[in-house]
Write a protein that holds these residues in place. Structure first.
Motif, PDB file in Angstrom:
ATOM      1  N   LEU A 123       0.811  -1.216   0.000  1.00 43.45           N
ATOM      2  CA  LEU A 123       0.000   0.000   0.000  1.00 43.45           C
ATOM      3  C   LEU A 123       0.845   1.267   0.000  1.00 43.45           C
ATOM      4  N   ARG A 124       2.150   1.135   0.022  1.00 45.98           N
ATOM      5  CA  ARG A 124       3.106   2.248  -0.045  1.00 45.98           C
ATOM      6  C   ARG A 124       3.181   3.084   1.231  1.00 45.98           C
ATOM      7  N   SER A 125       2.192   2.979   2.089  1.00 45.75           N
ATOM      8  CA  SER A 125       2.213   3.692   3.372  1.00 45.75           C
ATOM      9  C   SER A 125       1.323   2.923   4.336  1.00 45.75           C
ATOM     10  N   LEU A 126       1.416   3.282   5.611  1.00 43.66           N
ATOM     11  CA  LEU A 126       0.616   2.589   6.619  1.00 43.66           C
ATOM     12  C   LEU A 126      -0.863   2.896   6.431  1.00 43.66           C
ATOM     13  N   HIS A 127      -1.696   1.859   6.548  1.00 41.77           N
ATOM     14  CA  HIS A 127      -3.139   2.007   6.431  1.00 41.77           C
ATOM     15  C   HIS A 127      -3.829   1.257   7.568  1.00 41.77           C
ATOM     16  N   PHE A 128      -4.985   1.759   7.942  1.00 45.67           N
ATOM     17  CA  PHE A 128      -5.851   1.127   8.936  1.00 45.67           C
ATOM     18  C   PHE A 128      -6.863   0.293   8.142  1.00 45.67           C
ATOM     19  N   ILE A 129      -6.745  -1.038   8.218  1.00 41.29           N
ATOM     20  CA  ILE A 129      -7.507  -1.942   7.349  1.00 41.29           C
ATOM     21  C   ILE A 129      -8.587  -2.626   8.178  1.00 41.29           C
ATOM     22  N   THR A 130      -9.843  -2.438   7.780  1.00 39.98           N
ATOM     23  CA  THR A 130     -10.979  -2.936   8.559  1.00 39.98           C
ATOM     24  C   THR A 130     -11.751  -4.054   7.877  1.00 39.98           C
ATOM     25  N   LEU A 131     -11.536  -4.249   6.582  1.00 40.31           N
ATOM     26  CA  LEU A 131     -12.385  -5.153   5.815  1.00 40.31           C
ATOM     27  C   LEU A 131     -11.588  -5.708   4.650  1.00 40.31           C
ATOM     28  N   VAL A 132     -11.829  -6.965   4.303  1.00 37.82           N
ATOM     29  CA  VAL A 132     -11.199  -7.563   3.130  1.00 37.82           C
ATOM     30  C   VAL A 132     -12.278  -8.222   2.271  1.00 37.82           C
ATOM     31  N   GLY A 133     -12.053  -8.233   0.982  1.00 35.22           N
ATOM     32  CA  GLY A 133     -12.983  -8.868   0.058  1.00 35.22           C
ATOM     33  C   GLY A 133     -12.248  -9.847  -0.826  1.00 35.22           C
ATOM     34  N   THR A 134     -12.883 -10.988  -1.118  1.00 31.58           N
ATOM     35  CA  THR A 134     -12.271 -11.999  -1.978  1.00 31.58           C
ATOM     36  C   THR A 134     -13.290 -12.491  -3.002  1.00 31.58           C
ATOM     37  N   GLN A 135     -12.749 -13.053  -4.080  1.00 33.62           N
ATOM     38  CA  GLN A 135     -13.556 -13.557  -5.185  1.00 33.62           C
ATOM     39  C   GLN A 135     -12.720 -14.604  -5.904  1.00 33.62           C
ATOM     40  N   GLY A 136     -13.367 -15.562  -6.544  1.00 31.46           N
ATOM     41  CA  GLY A 136     -12.655 -16.585  -7.295  1.00 31.46           C
ATOM     42  C   GLY A 136     -12.486 -16.207  -8.758  1.00 31.46           C
ATOM     43  N   ARG A 137     -12.162 -17.212  -9.583  1.00 23.47           N
ATOM     44  CA  ARG A 137     -11.976 -17.005 -11.028  1.00 23.47           C
ATOM     45  C   ARG A 137     -13.166 -17.593 -11.763  1.00 23.47           C
ATOM     46  N   HIS A 138     -13.905 -16.723 -12.427  1.00 20.72           N
ATOM     47  CA  HIS A 138     -15.067 -17.175 -13.199  1.00 20.72           C
ATOM     48  C   HIS A 138     -14.777 -17.144 -14.686  1.00 20.72           C
ATOM     49  N   ALA A 139     -14.182 -16.043 -15.147  1.00 21.37           N
ATOM     50  CA  ALA A 139     -13.729 -15.897 -16.542  1.00 21.37           C
ATOM     51  C   ALA A 139     -14.834 -16.205 -17.529  1.00 21.37           C
ATOM     52  N   GLY A 140     -16.007 -15.606 -17.306  1.00 16.50           N
ATOM     53  CA  GLY A 140     -17.104 -15.767 -18.239  1.00 16.50           C
ATOM     54  C   GLY A 140     -17.642 -17.177 -18.332  1.00 16.50           C
ATOM     55  N   GLY A 141     -17.459 -17.962 -17.282  1.00 13.85           N
ATOM     56  CA  GLY A 141     -18.012 -19.312 -17.254  1.00 13.85           C
ATOM     57  C   GLY A 141     -17.007 -20.409 -17.533  1.00 13.85           C
ATOM     58  N   ILE A 142     -15.767 -20.051 -17.934  1.00 17.84           N
ATOM     59  CA  ILE A 142     -14.784 -21.091 -18.249  1.00 17.84           C
ATOM     60  C   ILE A 142     -13.914 -21.426 -17.045  1.00 17.84           C
ATOM     61  N   GLY A 143     -14.007 -20.639 -15.980  1.00 21.92           N
ATOM     62  CA  GLY A 143     -13.221 -20.909 -14.781  1.00 21.92           C
ATOM     63  C   GLY A 143     -14.098 -21.251 -13.604  1.00 21.92           C
ATOM     64  N   ASN A 144     -13.572 -22.022 -12.675  1.00 19.80           N
ATOM     65  CA  ASN A 144     -14.330 -22.372 -11.466  1.00 19.80           C
ATOM     66  C   ASN A 144     -13.373 -22.631 -10.309  1.00 19.80           C
ATOM     67  N   GLU A 145     -12.394 -21.731 -10.146  1.00 24.56           N
ATOM     68  CA  GLU A 145     -11.423 -21.883  -9.062  1.00 24.56           C
ATOM     69  C   GLU A 145     -11.626 -20.770  -8.044  1.00 24.56           C
ATOM     70  N   PHE A 146     -11.590 -21.129  -6.781  1.00 30.13           N
ATOM     71  CA  PHE A 146     -11.742 -20.154  -5.711  1.00 30.13           C
ATOM     72  C   PHE A 146     -11.127 -20.735  -4.442  1.00 30.13           C
TER      73      PHE A 146
END
Length: 860
Positions: A91-114
């Motif tokens: 992040l290049r500097s200190l940050h106060f981090i309260t929340l994280v978000g995640t998602q897998g790989r869909h790639a328009g229906g050709i992927g199914n990894e998460f």
């Protein structure tokens, strides 16, 4: 959107240059995306342990992006208990981090990894890595259940870091891919660690309290070293230390505390290390003050400052005023007199047997350096370590020059911001020169088409989602189990041209794609037909699934063309982007109505009506939507729903004429009345009996029962949207949002529409879900308004931001949510109906049919 980013960026610079900014961090507010999805984090700042191919490199691990092959994927299969693979963000500097978000790989229906699970490691200097643990000590975070949903997880406790690693975890060998985002804000304190004695235990037969720093991320033996913890987590302790903001923890959890019996010197010494030399203005210490339990803030604090290698010879001393009248916890502000330092060592002297701290924050300006000089070493990796040259303090003469320069820069930035804003306004004026300006900011905000409210035909919880690229769009507190619903691709069906509509005004709607959100449980991407239209006042958005297209199919309902000359203007009720709503008298209306509609007015007298008028300069889409709205409104036939009476569509401006009630809206009607009783007799005010209140509430429930039977969702049910006729007759309408009178009932979110948050359910505010169950919630609030005679706004004791925070408590369901109180006139049986409408689980809320039946049973 680019202009909005420019303004946000300039405002941030402006706040930074203003100097001593507030460093008190509120985790409920500090929830902005930090730049993975928005692109502010550069590709070179995203790295990984390995990659499957160039098209699945770390730079493709951005949340909600489909570039490359759609995600970051490590080179090898992830094995159980293996933490070798990671995706790292700088992040290049200190940050106060309260929340994280995640998602897998869909790639328009050709992927199914998460990744079903993951851990997080973080670092402030790039060398010492710390494993994140929640408040119960658990490291593993539940991840994704499919390849396309976004899963957001609160970090409790939040972390202060520059570097963050996402490390996928599995219980069996599997391929994983990840897209991620971090949410928080910049850590302006600059504090990288504090060293202090370990917190102690208070032995008491009633409540043994533990004042240890349970989330400290440094070493803890006899003392705490090289870490941060509860003194910097943004959570202030409650007045009573035996209770906590955190559910199901031990007494004393919010505080770090010590007893004077353990310190012969009569003080506790805490040393604070910062990222660089700073010009310190104040230190704020949040202290408990339960003096009856021999707990007070400090008697005196003595602070030593180190700007370079040695500590200054002369310390700073401060003695606060003791308070033995108010036991409330409070911040004690210590004036640090603009000392320059990269480390501060403070000795807090006991004022009583115990001293309890929950937060310590610093306000400072970053020290300014000569162009030939560099700041001191900060513990960063060698490749980005500043040179070890000396620094100089700024003397008084230079300070005056500096202040003058800052003021000049601020004025220049203000001028730039004004120019940017004026350019946007000027462009809009050129595009629509014939459109007159709206009266105030609220009606201007109604031009936002994405999230507005009225009758919304909806199967499950289908709503139209506003896409926003704003970097500073806040993610509100959601709790640990928030899942963003699946996205589906939808088509706008063609609207069949009515044979009765004149060719000059009938236009078939074109096909388009719209991103929507559907309720949890949709297994994959799907496709459905949606009709979406914007009401003329900015208050209507209809979403009609293909499963319920019967409302737009079959034989058209005849709606008579009404002569404009018979309409007499009385009053403007409201205004929006595409049109206006007027109160009019219609002469001879009885001649134009079919037999099924009866007026309780002699034929020779005019009828009071509401006229929705489309502006003549409205574009093609607005005209099409207006015609669709007429077609839908013509099919709503219920005694407690406002009816469409006639139209004027043979010439511009297009108009639809609906019922209006002589007593106006229910909010104004009840506010002018009093409950029956001695007080009303003394004041000679008009009264409404309790039975009539129940009668009006039952009519609202009946109208909503009808709408819900058609799968319509109103989304703005309130007394302001209910009209009152003779003998307490009620009809549900949708004019409230467009009226300036009720601007205070709506909360404006940047980049979104105005929202009636005080009437909205928790899932509507946090998850964007609007269903019949969310209308039931709003009915409970409307019933509360009625029993209070509309003398008070819901949650009047809370600010808009506190109302939103309270919805987070409803979601977490840890018994800390605030309910609307029982009105004085409200019996227990009626208040139980209200509480049932506000149940956390949508499936446990009653239906409108059940509510209607219960209200009828209460009437004599």
């Amino acid at each position: 959107m680019k202009h909005l980013w420019d303004v946000h960026f300039l405002l941030l610079i402006l706040l930074y240059l203003l100097g001593a900014v507030t460093s008190q961090v509120n985790p409920g507010v500090c929830r902005y995306p930090l730049g993975m999805s928005g692109g502010q984090i550069q590709d070179e700042d995203i790295s990984a342990s390995s990659q499957w191919s160039e098209s699945t490199a770390a730079r493709y691990g951005r949340l909600d992006f489909e570039e490359g092959d759609g995600a970051w994927c490590p080179e090898i299969t992830v094995e159980p208990d293996s933490l070798k693979e990671f995706l790292q963000i700088d992040l290049r500097s200190l940050h106060f981090i309260t929340l994280v978000g995640t998602q897998g790989r869909h790639a328009g229906g050709i992927g199914n990894e998460f990744s079903q699970m993951y851990k997080i490691k973080y670092s402030r200097d790039g060398s010492r890595w710390i494993s994140w643990r929640n408040r119960q000590g658990k490291q593993v975070i539940e991840g994704n259940r499919n390849a396309y949903d976004i899963v957001l997880k609160d970090l409790e406790p939040p972390v202060i870091a520059r570097f963050v690693r996402f490390m996928p975890v599995t219980d069996h060998s599997m391929n994983v891919c990840m897209r991620v985002e971090l949410y928080g804000c910049e850590w302006l304190d600059g504090l990288v660690s504090y060293n202090a004695p370990a917190g102690e235990q208070m032995s008491s037969p009633d409540y043994p309290a533990y004042f240890n720093d349970s989330v400290y991320d440094g070493a803890v033996i006899h003392s705490m070293t090289e870490g941060l913890g509860q003194l910097t987590d943004g959570v202030c302790g409650l007045d009573d230390f035996t209770h906590s903001h955190v559910y199901n923890v031990w007494p004393g959890y919010d505080y770090v505390g010590w007893t004077n019996e353990s310190f012969p010197s009569a003080y506790v010494e805490i040393m604070f290390e910062f990222d660089r030399i700073r010009n310190f203005t104040t230190m704020k210490v949040h202290c408990n003050n339960m003096y009856a339990q021999h707990i007070k803030g400090f008697r005196q604090v003595v602070c030593h400052f180190r700007s370079e290698a040695d500590w200054e010879a002369t310390p700073l001393a401060f003695s606060p005023v003791e308070d033995e009248k108010n036991p409330s916890a409070r911040f004690i502000t210590v004036n640090l007199a603009n000392h320059m330092a990269s480390a501060i060592k403070c000795q807090f002297y006991f004022a009583d047997a115990w001293m309890l701290f929950s937060e310590i924050t610093f306000q400072s300006d970053t020290a300014m350096y000569n162009t030939t000089l560099a700041p001191p070493k900060t513990g960063l990796p060698p490749n980005i370590q500043p040179e070890d040259d000396p620094t100089h303090k700024i003397d008084d003469s230079n300070t005056r020059i500096l202040i003058g320069c800052l003021v000049a820069i601020i004025l220049i930035l203000v001028v730039i911001i004004v120019i940017i804003l004026w350019r946007q306004v000027w462009q809009k004026m050129l595009e629509k020169a014939s459109r007159r300006m709206l009266d105030d900011e609220l009606t201007a905000s109604l031009s936002i088409q994405s999230e507005t409210f009225a009758y919304n035909h909806n199967q499950s919880s289908t709503i139209i989602e506003q896409e926003s690229n704003s970097t500073y769009e806040r993610i509100f507190p959601l709790g640990p189990d928030y899942q963003e619903p699946s996205r589906i691709i939808c088509k706008l069906p063609e609207f069949a041209q009515s044979s009765e509509e004149p060719a000059s005004t009938s236009t078939a709607a074109s096909k388009s794609t719209t991103t929507t959100v559907i309720q949890d449980g949709a297994p994959h991407y799907a496709e459905a037909d949606i009709v979406n239209l914007q009401g003329v006042t900015g208050s209507n958005t209809y979403a009609i699934p293909a499963l319920a297209m019967d409302l737009l199919s079959g034989k058209d309902v005849a709606v008579e063309e009404f002569p404009r000359k018979l309409l007499t203007f009385k009053e403007k009720l409201g205004e929006g982007q595409f049109g206006e709503v007027h109160l009019c008298e219609a002469g001879g209306m009885q001649e134009f109505m079919n037999k099924e509609f009866l007026f309780d007015i002699p034929e020779d007298q005019p009828v009071l009506v509401a006229v929705k008028m489309l502006r003549s300069d409205a574009d093609k889409n607005a005209r099409n939507d207006f015609l669709k709205e007429i077609k839908i409104m013509s099919r709503l036939k219920d005694p407690n729903i406002i009816r469409l009476l006639a139209v004027c569509i043979y010439s511009d401006p297009l108009c639809m004429i609906t019922e209006y009630m002589e007593n106006g809206d229910l909010n104004q009607f009840l506010s002018r009345h009093e409950p029956e009783g001695q007080l009303a007799l003394l004041s000679n005010a008009p009264t409404v009996s309790f039975n009539n209140l129940c009668y009006m509430a039952a009519q609202i429930a009946s109208g909503m029962k009808y709408l819900s039977s058609l799968n319509f969702v109103h989304r703005d049910l309130a007394t302001r949207n209910c009209l009152v006729g003779k003998n307490y007759t009620i009809k549900i309408a949708d004019f409230g949002m467009s009226r300036n009178l009720y601007s205070g009932d709506y909360y404006r979110i940047q980049g979104r529409a105005v929202l009636p948050i005080r009437w909205m359910s928790w899932e509507s505010i946090l998850l964007g879900k609007f269903t019949t169950a969310s209308d039931v919630w709003a009915f409970g609030v409307t019933l509360w308004e009625i029993l209070n005679f509309c003398k008070e706004q819901p949650y009047s004791q809370l600010t808009d931001e506190q109302v939103i925070e309270n919805t987070g408590e409803f979601f977490r369901d840890q018994k800390r949510q605030i309910y609307l109180p029982q009105p004085v006139l409200c019996p227990d049986s009626l208040y139980k109906i209200m509480l049932s409408c506000w149940r956390r689980n949508t499936k446990e809320r009653p239906s409108f049919q059940e509510i209607h039946r219960a209200l009828l049973e209460m009437q004599p």
